[in-house]
Motif scaffolding. Structure first.
Motif, PDB file in Angstrom:
ATOM      1  N   LEU A 292     -12.018   2.006  -0.189  1.00  0.00           N
ATOM      2  CA  LEU A 292     -10.966   2.916   0.280  1.00  0.00           C
ATOM      3  C   LEU A 292     -11.452   3.733   1.480  1.00  0.00           C
ATOM      4  CD1 LEU A 292      -9.321   4.184  -3.027  1.00  0.00           C
ATOM      5  CD2 LEU A 292      -8.479   2.459  -1.438  1.00  0.00           C
ATOM      6  N   PRO A 293     -10.517   4.099   2.389  1.00  0.00           N
ATOM      7  CA  PRO A 293     -10.923   4.734   3.648  1.00  0.00           C
ATOM      8  C   PRO A 293     -11.470   6.153   3.492  1.00  0.00           C
ATOM      9  CG  PRO A 293      -8.529   4.618   3.476  1.00  0.00           C
ATOM     10  CD  PRO A 293      -9.091   3.813   2.343  1.00  0.00           C
ATOM     11  N   GLY A 294     -11.255   6.807   2.345  1.00  0.00           N
ATOM     12  CA  GLY A 294     -11.766   8.159   2.160  1.00  0.00           C
ATOM     13  C   GLY A 294     -13.268   8.200   1.935  1.00  0.00           C
TER      14      GLY A 294
ATOM     15  N   THR B 233       0.854  -1.200   0.000  1.00  0.00           N
ATOM     16  CA  THR B 233       0.000   0.000   0.000  1.00  0.00           C
ATOM     17  C   THR B 233       0.881   1.238   0.000  1.00  0.00           C
ATOM     18  OG1 THR B 233       0.009   0.116   2.410  1.00  0.00           O
ATOM     19  CG2 THR B 233      -1.800  -1.127   1.387  1.00  0.00           C
TER      20      THR B 233
ATOM     21  N   THR C  82     -14.251   7.409  -6.559  1.00  0.00           N
ATOM     22  CA  THR C  82     -13.867   6.406  -5.569  1.00  0.00           C
ATOM     23  C   THR C  82     -15.072   5.560  -5.182  1.00  0.00           C
ATOM     24  OG1 THR C  82     -12.239   7.991  -4.760  1.00  0.00           O
ATOM     25  CG2 THR C  82     -12.636   6.054  -3.401  1.00  0.00           C
TER      26      THR C  82
ATOM     27  N   ASN D 216      -4.971  10.331   0.344  1.00  0.00           N
ATOM     28  CA  ASN D 216      -6.003  10.768   1.283  1.00  0.00           C
ATOM     29  C   ASN D 216      -7.164   9.766   1.317  1.00  0.00           C
ATOM     30  OD1 ASN D 216      -6.958  11.161  -1.222  1.00  0.00           O
ATOM     31  ND2 ASN D 216      -7.245  13.375  -1.070  1.00  0.00           N
ATOM     32  N   GLY D 217      -6.888   8.532   0.926  1.00  0.00           N
ATOM     33  CA  GLY D 217      -7.936   7.514   0.956  1.00  0.00           C
ATOM     34  C   GLY D 217      -8.919   7.621  -0.193  1.00  0.00           C
TER      35      GLY D 217
ATOM     36  N   PHE E 143      -4.830   7.576  -3.355  1.00  0.00           N
ATOM     37  CA  PHE E 143      -4.511   6.795  -2.150  1.00  0.00           C
ATOM     38  C   PHE E 143      -3.950   7.627  -1.017  1.00  0.00           C
ATOM     39  CE2 PHE E 143      -3.636   3.786  -5.704  1.00  0.00           C
ATOM     40  CZ  PHE E 143      -4.831   3.116  -5.602  1.00  0.00           C
TER      41      PHE E 143
END
Ligand code: SAH
Length: 232
Positions: A224-226, A96, A217, A174-175, A172
């Motif tokens: 993805l975490p964003g 990652t 996204t 900032n997610g 990636f």
């Protein structure tokens, strides 16, 4: 202090390969990072310089021997070497951007490239190798995977990328996946550049980019975490 990479491989000629060109190549020349490609075969003890043998328990293919690999690792990375020891492996934790950032902030990496069916499990355990995967597919060897990992790391080293800001807005970081890009000409095959981008209104532009990044996204990578789950 520069980032020191030691790669253990049966094909040292594959290095620096693509990393000898462009930004990574320039950074290699100027000493921002260093690369040593070590021939594993040099650590074999028989006259045929054997590095592999038949799998215990039978089955197809060959397995890289623990004793030969241990000698090569101990040569590249003596006790007290602060660098992490990585084994490129489809069974590893997927690489990652977060892991790449941590590696780039450290002293370097010792990277073992597998071939054949892989390496003897005891070597992984005894030398504390961290298995790293570059994705859910099988390569014929760890060398292209090591080049991928090093490419991602080297571009983050201080001074390698001209415009550091562009790194922070990247997919990636900032997610989120990054927003779409446009450049001249103003109109291409009947399609204009989105109007907000030529408005000169920086706040509006930033809002538009953020919204586009979130939309993209959500469509492509909702994991993805964003991305926050939509309110019911
Ligand atoms: N039999 C193994 C695959 C061996 S492929 C298995 O099924 O898990 C040969 C070598 O290529 C591996 O030892 C590893 O070093 C490298 N390799 C293959 N795919 C990879 C991937 N997705 N990521 C990182 N390294 C990989």
């Amino acid at each position: 202090m520069s980032f020191a990479a030691s790669v253990l491989t049966l094909y040292p000629e594959m290095f620096p390969g693509a990393l000898g060109l462009s930004l990574a190549g320039r950074a290699l020349e100027t000493g921002t990072w260093s690369l040593e490609a070590i021939q594993i075969r040099d650590f074999a003890s028989d006259k045929h310089r054997t590095v592999d043998d038949k799998p215990a328990g039978g089955g197809a293919g060959m397995v890289m021997r623990a004793d030969v690999l241990a000698k090569a690792i101990d040569h590249a990375s003596p006790p007290g070497d602060p660098r992490p020891r990585l084994l490129m492996s489809p069974r590893g934790k997927p690489l990652t951007q977060a892991r790449v950032r941590v590696l780039a902030a450290g002293p370097g990496a010792v990277i073992l490239c597998g071939r054949f069916e892989g390496v003897d499990q005891r070597l992984i355990e005894v030398r504390g190798l961290e298995e790293v995967s570059i994705g859910d597919f099988i390569l014929s060897g760890g060398e292209p995977a090591a080049l991928v990992l090093l490419d991602a790391v080297v571009r983050l080293l201080p001074g390698v990328m001209g415009n550091a800001v562009s790194g922070e807005e990247e997919s990636f970081e900032n997610g989120l996946l990054e927003h779409p890009h446009y450049t001249r000409p103003q109109e291409f095959e009947g399609r204009p550049i989105p109007e907000v981008l030529i408005s000169g209104n920086h706040k509006k532009i930033a809002e538009w980019r953020r919204a586009e990044a979130e939309k993209l996204t959500r469509e492509r990578r909702p994991d993805l975490p964003g991305i926050q789950p939509l309110a019911k």
